[in-house]
Design a protein around this motif. Structure first.
Motif, PDB file in Angstrom:
ATOM      1  N   MET A   1       0.808  -1.189   0.000  1.00 31.53           N
ATOM      2  CA  MET A   1       0.000   0.000   0.000  1.00 31.53           C
ATOM      3  C   MET A   1       0.855   1.259   0.000  1.00 31.53           C
ATOM      4  N   ARG A   2       1.969   1.177   0.697  1.00 34.35           N
ATOM      5  CA  ARG A   2       2.812   2.364   0.759  1.00 34.35           C
ATOM      6  C   ARG A   2       3.320   2.699  -0.631  1.00 34.35           C
ATOM      7  N   GLY A   3       3.416   3.966  -0.872  1.00 37.00           N
ATOM      8  CA  GLY A   3       3.924   4.412  -2.159  1.00 37.00           C
ATOM      9  C   GLY A   3       2.847   4.573  -3.218  1.00 37.00           C
ATOM     10  N   HIS A   4       1.600   4.254  -2.854  1.00 34.49           N
ATOM     11  CA  HIS A   4       0.504   4.344  -3.823  1.00 34.49           C
ATOM     12  C   HIS A   4      -0.594   5.309  -3.367  1.00 34.49           C
ATOM     13  N   ALA A   6      -0.903   8.504  -3.812  1.00 36.36           N
ATOM     14  CA  ALA A   6      -1.335   9.422  -4.879  1.00 36.36           C
ATOM     15  C   ALA A   6      -2.291   8.712  -5.829  1.00 36.36           C
ATOM     16  N   ASP A   7      -1.990   7.457  -6.148  1.00 39.37           N
ATOM     17  CA  ASP A   7      -2.878   6.685  -7.021  1.00 39.37           C
ATOM     18  C   ASP A   7      -4.244   6.481  -6.363  1.00 39.37           C
ATOM     19  N   ALA A   8      -4.219   6.154  -5.082  1.00 34.24           N
ATOM     20  CA  ALA A   8      -5.471   5.935  -4.365  1.00 34.24           C
ATOM     21  C   ALA A   8      -6.295   7.220  -4.305  1.00 34.24           C
ATOM     22  N   ARG A   9      -5.636   8.324  -4.038  1.00 37.31           N
ATOM     23  CA  ARG A   9      -6.352   9.609  -4.001  1.00 37.31           C
ATOM     24  C   ARG A   9      -6.952   9.936  -5.365  1.00 37.31           C
TER      25      ARG A   9
END
Length: 66
Positions: A1-4, A6-9
């Motif tokens: 999950m970490r590092g993503h 911005a994609d999730a937002r």
């Protein structure tokens, strides 16, 4: 999950733009889940109450005549 993050937002933003409200979706899922759990819990309690009232050594199958 970490590092993503911005994609999730971005996904949540895209869904919002389409009219899908994340809080509404999670609220409906939570309420439906709680209602389903409550119904299952009630059914289990009802089945246990019937079993506890059954004479010792008799099964539900024996009582139904099967």
């Amino acid at each position: 999950m970490r590092g993503h993050y911005a994609d999730a937002r971005q996904v949540l933003s895209d869904l919002q733009a389409l009219g899908v409200d994340y809080r509404d979706v999670t609220s409906v899922l939570e309420n439906n889940g709680l209602a389903a759990f409550d119904a299952s819990w009630q059914e289990l309690g009802d089945q246990l109450a019937v079993a506890l009232r059954r004479p010792a050594g008799r099964s539900a199958r024996e009582e139904s005549g099967a």
